[in-house]
Design a protein around this motif. Structure first.
Motif, mmCIF file in Angstrom:
data_model
loop_
_atom_site.group_PDB
_atom_site.id
_atom_site.type_symbol
_atom_site.label_atom_id
_atom_site.label_comp_id
_atom_site.label_asym_id
_atom_site.label_seq_id
_atom_site.Cartn_x
_atom_site.Cartn_y
_atom_site.Cartn_z
ATOM 1 N N MET A 66 0.837 -1.193 0.000
ATOM 2 C CA MET A 66 0.000 0.000 0.000
ATOM 3 C C MET A 66 0.883 1.259 0.000
ATOM 4 O O MET A 66 1.941 1.277 0.613
ATOM 5 C CB MET A 66 -0.921 -0.006 1.222
ATOM 6 N N LYS A 67 0.410 2.266 -0.690
ATOM 7 C CA LYS A 67 1.152 3.518 -0.807
ATOM 8 C C LYS A 67 1.142 4.275 0.533
ATOM 9 O O LYS A 67 0.164 4.203 1.270
ATOM 10 C CB LYS A 67 0.458 4.373 -1.883
ATOM 11 N N VAL A 68 2.244 4.963 0.805
ATOM 12 C CA VAL A 68 2.274 5.829 1.992
ATOM 13 C C VAL A 68 1.890 7.237 1.566
ATOM 14 O O VAL A 68 2.383 7.751 0.572
ATOM 15 C CB VAL A 68 3.689 5.825 2.627
ATOM 16 N N ILE A 69 0.974 7.843 2.326
ATOM 17 C CA ILE A 69 0.596 9.224 2.028
ATOM 18 C C ILE A 69 1.201 10.139 3.070
ATOM 19 O O ILE A 69 1.097 9.880 4.274
ATOM 20 C CB ILE A 69 -0.937 9.379 1.995
ATOM 21 N N ASN A 70 1.860 11.193 2.610
ATOM 22 C CA ASN A 70 2.449 12.158 3.524
ATOM 23 C C ASN A 70 2.341 13.547 2.894
ATOM 24 O O ASN A 70 3.175 13.946 2.091
ATOM 25 C CB ASN A 70 3.911 11.775 3.783
ATOM 26 N N ILE A 71 1.265 14.247 3.238
ATOM 27 C CA ILE A 71 1.023 15.572 2.657
ATOM 28 C C ILE A 71 1.286 16.622 3.735
ATOM 29 O O ILE A 71 0.660 16.599 4.786
ATOM 30 C CB ILE A 71 -0.444 15.696 2.168
ATOM 31 N N PRO A 72 2.241 17.533 3.502
ATOM 32 C CA PRO A 72 2.488 18.555 4.529
ATOM 33 C C PRO A 72 1.342 19.577 4.616
ATOM 34 O O PRO A 72 0.614 19.781 3.635
ATOM 35 C CB PRO A 72 3.784 19.226 4.057
#
Lengths: 124, 192
Positions: free
Chosen positions: A1-7
């Motif tokens: 699964m993709k990791v999401i990291n939105i600042p």
């Protein structure tokens, strides 16, 4: 699964959905004009999570402000998690509010009345 | 020579307007007026300005947060619901104002609206004004649960949220401009 990291930005929250490090968090301000576009990756991530669920996810929601359009989208996220929970994957939502912010506390209580999943409301 | 004196006269006149305007702002204790094009970028600027001002004046936290929330809904209501320019558009600018009275903070917005959008908006405003705190909470929950995303860009849920945060009756007015357009004005109070 993709990791999401939105600042975080001035009008959008920080979003981390990282199963490798077990960090699941939406925090800051959610005031975008087009909420559907902003939350699109989150909804896609949840669709993947539903297909390959990881038990005991704890999603921290720690918002300072949100607009009514975001409020609808947060409800959609919670309803999706409710579905996953009721299909047998244990998970939990932790709603954080600043001790002086009674409106944010009430907002958490209102969500917890609607969605059927473990929902903790915590002061910070 | 004649032109130069005309110019001088015109300048003096506009300076008089400025001092009259300044006096009016002082009397009404207006903190912020913006008139013109609204966009999300502009909204962010107005919100940041207001937030700084309230912090520097030590406005109580809950009041400051309520004002911020109401302002977001009012500003996005203007920027998201721009009337399409069809040529019959009378071209009246949108306005947002923030003022002070002895007991309340006052937020005012004014923008053009198509006449066919008035009845559902008016119904919502009247409904919201007829409800108490508990009634508003229920209406908000129901409206949010049943809303589709095309509706969240309308004033439906925003108006309920504004009423809940304001805890006072909403004042509004529709002024017809022509067969297609009116000006919608909204005045919201938040107790100090």
């Amino acid at each position: 699964m993709k990791v999401i990291n939105i600042p975080a930005t001035e009008d959008t929250p920080k979003v981390v959905l990282d199963h490798e490090n077990k960090i699941f968090e939406i925090s800051g301000r959610s005031l975008p004009e087009d909420v559907v576009v902003f939350y699109q990756p989150v909804m896609e991530w949840l669709d993947n999570f539903e297909n390959t669920p990881i038990p005991n996810m704890e999603l921290a929601i720690k918002l300072e402000y949100f607009n009514t359009a975001s409020s609808k989208l947060i409800l959609d996220i919670l309803l999706k998690l409710e579905e996953i929970y009721q299909d047998g994957t244990p998970l939990k939502v932790i709603w954080y509010f600043l001790s002086s912010d009674t409106d944010m506390k009430e907002a958490g209580e209102e969500y917890s009345e609607i969605v059927g999943l473990p929902f903790e409301i915590t002061e910070y | 020579m004649e032109n130069a004196s005309k110019k001088l006269l015109a300048n003096q006149k506009s300076l008089t307007h400025i001092s009259e305007f300044h006096q009016l702002m002082d009397e009404k204790d207006i903190m912020l007026v913006y008139c013109g094009e609204f966009s999300q970028e502009l909204n962010k600027t107005l919100l940041a300005f207001t937030e700084r001002k309230f912090k520097s004046e030590n406005v109580e936290d809950n009041t400051r947060r309520k004002m911020f929330n109401i302002m977001v809904e009012m500003l996005q209501n203007i920027s998201k619901n721009k009337v399409e320019n069809t040529g019959e558009d009378p071209g009246i600018s949108s306005v947002f104002m923030l003022g002070n009275s002895s007991d309340d903070y006052v937020l005012i917005s004014s923008n053009m609206i198509r006449n066919d959008k008035i009845p559902p908006l008016k119904n919502r405003l009247d409904e919201v004004n007829s409800l108490d705190k508990e009634g508003l909470k229920q209406l908000y929950k129901d409206a949010r649960l049943n809303a589709t995303f095309s509706e969240t860009s309308g004033a439906g849920i925003g108006i309920i949220d504004i009423a809940r945060k304001s805890e006072q009756k909403l004042e509004y007015n529709f002024e017809e401009i022509n067969d297609t357009y009116s000006v919608f004005s909204l005045l919201i109070k938040v107790s100090k």
